[in-house]
Scaffold this motif. Structure first.
Motif, mmCIF file in Angstrom:
data_model
loop_
_atom_site.group_PDB
_atom_site.id
_atom_site.type_symbol
_atom_site.label_atom_id
_atom_site.label_comp_id
_atom_site.label_asym_id
_atom_site.label_seq_id
_atom_site.Cartn_x
_atom_site.Cartn_y
_atom_site.Cartn_z
ATOM 1 N N MET A 1 6.899 -23.671 1.382
ATOM 2 C CA MET A 1 6.048 -22.528 1.680
ATOM 3 C C MET A 1 6.887 -21.256 1.808
ATOM 4 S SD MET A 1 2.961 -21.724 2.208
ATOM 5 C CE MET A 1 1.860 -20.716 3.089
ATOM 6 N N LEU A 2 8.014 -21.387 2.476
ATOM 7 C CA LEU A 2 8.885 -20.233 2.655
ATOM 8 C C LEU A 2 9.468 -19.781 1.314
ATOM 9 C CD1 LEU A 2 10.148 -18.286 4.643
ATOM 10 C CD2 LEU A 2 11.999 -19.908 4.978
ATOM 11 N N LYS A 3 9.790 -20.769 0.474
ATOM 12 C CA LYS A 3 10.323 -20.446 -0.851
ATOM 13 C C LYS A 3 9.303 -19.663 -1.672
ATOM 14 C CE LYS A 3 11.894 -22.711 -5.045
ATOM 15 N NZ LYS A 3 12.081 -23.978 -5.733
ATOM 16 N N ARG A 4 8.046 -20.076 -1.582
ATOM 17 C CA ARG A 4 6.985 -19.404 -2.334
ATOM 18 C C ARG A 4 6.776 -17.972 -1.829
ATOM 19 N NH1 ARG A 4 0.926 -21.834 -3.258
ATOM 20 N NH2 ARG A 4 0.305 -20.316 -4.807
ATOM 21 N N ALA A 5 6.819 -17.769 -0.509
ATOM 22 C CA ALA A 5 6.646 -16.425 0.067
ATOM 23 C C ALA A 5 7.801 -15.515 -0.326
ATOM 24 C CB ALA A 5 6.516 -16.521 1.580
ATOM 25 N N ALA A 6 9.016 -16.066 -0.307
ATOM 26 C CA ALA A 6 10.177 -15.270 -0.701
ATOM 27 C C ALA A 6 10.094 -14.893 -2.180
ATOM 28 C CB ALA A 6 11.452 -16.049 -0.422
ATOM 29 N N ALA A 7 9.674 -15.834 -3.005
ATOM 30 C CA ALA A 7 9.535 -15.549 -4.434
ATOM 31 C C ALA A 7 8.459 -14.491 -4.675
ATOM 32 C CB ALA A 7 9.209 -16.831 -5.188
ATOM 33 N N ALA A 8 7.378 -14.539 -3.906
ATOM 34 C CA ALA A 8 6.318 -13.532 -4.043
ATOM 35 C C ALA A 8 6.839 -12.148 -3.663
ATOM 36 C CB ALA A 8 5.119 -13.915 -3.180
ATOM 37 N N ALA A 9 7.584 -12.063 -2.583
ATOM 38 C CA ALA A 9 8.130 -10.766 -2.152
ATOM 39 C C ALA A 9 9.115 -10.222 -3.179
ATOM 40 C CB ALA A 9 8.810 -10.915 -0.787
ATOM 41 N N ILE A 10 9.979 -11.080 -3.665
ATOM 42 C CA ILE A 10 10.953 -10.642 -4.667
ATOM 43 C C ILE A 10 10.249 -10.213 -5.950
ATOM 44 C CG2 ILE A 10 12.825 -11.452 -6.167
ATOM 45 C CD1 ILE A 10 13.744 -13.188 -3.769
ATOM 46 N N GLY A 11 9.228 -10.964 -6.360
ATOM 47 C CA GLY A 11 8.478 -10.616 -7.568
ATOM 48 C C GLY A 11 7.824 -9.252 -7.459
ATOM 49 N N GLY A 12 7.242 -8.949 -6.298
ATOM 50 C CA GLY A 12 6.611 -7.644 -6.102
ATOM 51 C C GLY A 12 7.607 -6.503 -6.146
ATOM 52 N N VAL A 13 8.747 -6.676 -5.485
ATOM 53 C CA VAL A 13 9.774 -5.628 -5.457
ATOM 54 C C VAL A 13 10.355 -5.410 -6.859
ATOM 55 C CG1 VAL A 13 12.075 -5.082 -4.568
ATOM 56 C CG2 VAL A 13 10.325 -5.960 -3.027
ATOM 57 N N VAL A 14 10.623 -6.501 -7.556
ATOM 58 C CA VAL A 14 11.203 -6.379 -8.898
ATOM 59 C C VAL A 14 10.221 -5.700 -9.848
ATOM 60 C CG1 VAL A 14 11.953 -7.722 -10.919
ATOM 61 C CG2 VAL A 14 12.826 -8.280 -8.655
ATOM 62 N N ALA A 15 8.943 -6.059 -9.756
ATOM 63 C CA ALA A 15 7.951 -5.453 -10.648
ATOM 64 C C ALA A 15 7.865 -3.944 -10.441
ATOM 65 C CB ALA A 15 6.587 -6.102 -10.433
ATOM 66 N N VAL A 16 7.829 -3.512 -9.197
ATOM 67 C CA VAL A 16 7.716 -2.072 -8.910
ATOM 68 C C VAL A 16 9.024 -1.354 -9.246
ATOM 69 C CG1 VAL A 16 7.383 -0.380 -7.062
ATOM 70 C CG2 VAL A 16 5.920 -2.382 -7.178
ATOM 71 N N GLY A 17 10.142 -1.980 -8.962
ATOM 72 C CA GLY A 17 11.430 -1.332 -9.206
ATOM 73 C C GLY A 17 11.849 -1.323 -10.660
ATOM 74 N N ALA A 18 11.346 -2.267 -11.436
ATOM 75 C CA ALA A 18 11.780 -2.368 -12.832
ATOM 76 C C ALA A 18 11.110 -1.345 -13.744
ATOM 77 C CB ALA A 18 11.500 -3.775 -13.356
ATOM 78 N N VAL A 19 9.929 -0.886 -13.388
ATOM 79 C CA VAL A 19 9.198 0.028 -14.274
ATOM 80 C C VAL A 19 9.979 1.302 -14.566
ATOM 81 C CG1 VAL A 19 7.130 1.467 -14.469
ATOM 82 C CG2 VAL A 19 6.935 -0.923 -13.781
ATOM 83 N N PRO A 20 10.481 2.031 -13.572
ATOM 84 C CA PRO A 20 11.244 3.247 -13.901
ATOM 85 C C PRO A 20 12.521 2.959 -14.696
ATOM 86 C CG PRO A 20 10.708 3.199 -11.563
ATOM 87 C CD PRO A 20 10.314 1.887 -12.121
ATOM 88 N N VAL A 21 13.165 1.856 -14.380
ATOM 89 C CA VAL A 21 14.403 1.511 -15.077
ATOM 90 C C VAL A 21 14.126 1.200 -16.542
ATOM 91 C CG1 VAL A 21 16.291 -0.165 -15.171
ATOM 92 C CG2 VAL A 21 15.500 0.679 -12.966
ATOM 93 N N VAL A 22 13.101 0.399 -16.796
ATOM 94 C CA VAL A 22 12.769 0.021 -18.172
ATOM 95 C C VAL A 22 12.296 1.237 -18.962
ATOM 96 C CG1 VAL A 22 11.171 -1.348 -19.572
ATOM 97 C CG2 VAL A 22 12.304 -2.392 -17.616
ATOM 98 N N LEU A 23 11.441 2.050 -18.369
ATOM 99 C CA LEU A 23 10.956 3.239 -19.086
ATOM 100 C C LEU A 23 12.099 4.194 -19.412
ATOM 101 C CD1 LEU A 23 7.565 4.071 -17.352
ATOM 102 C CD2 LEU A 23 7.955 3.156 -19.630
ATOM 103 N N SER A 24 13.031 4.361 -18.492
ATOM 104 C CA SER A 24 14.177 5.226 -18.755
ATOM 105 C C SER A 24 15.064 4.643 -19.848
ATOM 106 C CB SER A 24 14.985 5.410 -17.469
ATOM 107 O OG SER A 24 16.105 6.220 -17.707
ATOM 108 N N ALA A 25 15.240 3.327 -19.839
ATOM 109 C CA ALA A 25 16.067 2.683 -20.864
ATOM 110 C C ALA A 25 15.442 2.803 -22.248
ATOM 111 C CB ALA A 25 16.282 1.212 -20.512
ATOM 112 N N VAL A 26 14.114 2.796 -22.300
ATOM 113 C CA VAL A 26 13.415 2.908 -23.585
ATOM 114 C C VAL A 26 13.425 4.354 -24.086
ATOM 115 C CG1 VAL A 26 11.148 2.610 -24.671
ATOM 116 C CG2 VAL A 26 12.024 0.867 -23.158
ATOM 117 N N GLY A 27 13.572 5.321 -23.174
ATOM 118 C CA GLY A 27 13.650 6.723 -23.583
ATOM 119 C C GLY A 27 12.639 7.646 -22.938
ATOM 120 N N PHE A 28 11.771 7.134 -22.067
ATOM 121 C CA PHE A 28 10.808 7.978 -21.355
ATOM 122 C C PHE A 28 11.458 8.422 -20.049
ATOM 123 C CE2 PHE A 28 8.088 5.192 -23.942
ATOM 124 C CZ PHE A 28 7.349 6.148 -24.621
ATOM 125 N N THR A 29 12.168 9.543 -20.082
ATOM 126 C CA THR A 29 12.919 10.015 -18.914
ATOM 127 C C THR A 29 12.178 11.139 -18.198
ATOM 128 O OG1 THR A 29 14.144 11.696 -20.145
ATOM 129 C CG2 THR A 29 15.067 9.459 -20.125
#
Length: 134
Positions: A1-29
């Motif tokens: 249960m704890l593993k699943r909660a930790a994975a959910a938290a990490i997934g949410g943070v990565v999803a929100v944090g990855a968008v600006p990085v990916v868009l900048s890498a693609v060229g939308f700065t």
């Protein structure tokens, strides 16, 4: 249960944090579309398809807006929720080892090609009756 909660938290943070990085890498700065980038190629293709301009609400216009100003709070919440659900799903998955053939005792180490071949008994000769032998 704890593993699943930790994975959910990490997934949410990565999803929100990855968008600006990916868009900048693609060229939308934040300064605009970077020259010779994937974003520039997308903008060129969209402009050619629309007769020279980029229409409002198109994919290129939306991605440039997000690259320049970032996501809104509601978009971040929605993206974080989707990332959390995906992270929880990944955290709940179990790894199943691939099936492998059983190992013979003492067969460790060098194995020749003949060891893996099926064992075939030689043909048996028919029994001869004693009457025929005399």
């Amino acid at each position: 249960m704890l593993k699943r909660a930790a994975a959910a938290a990490i997934g949410g943070v990565v999803a929100v944090g990855a968008v600006p990085v990916v868009l900048s890498a693609v060229g939308f700065t934040s300064a605009g579309i970077a020259a010779s980038s994937i974003a520039a190629k997308m903008m060129s293709a969209a402009a050619i398809a629309n007769g020279g301009g980029i229409s409002a609400g198109s994919l290129v216009a939306i991605l440039q807006s997000v690259g320049a100003a970032g996501l809104s709070t509601s978009s971040n919440i929605l993206l974080g929720s989707a990332g959390s659900a995906f992270g929880a799903w990944l955290g709940n998955s179990k790894k199943v080892p691939p099936p492998h053939p059983p190992v013979k005792p003492g067969a460790e180490g060098d194995q020749s090609a003949g060891e893996n071949a099926p064992q075939v008994e030689p043909p048996k000769t028919p029994f001869k009756s004693e009457k025929n032998e005399k």
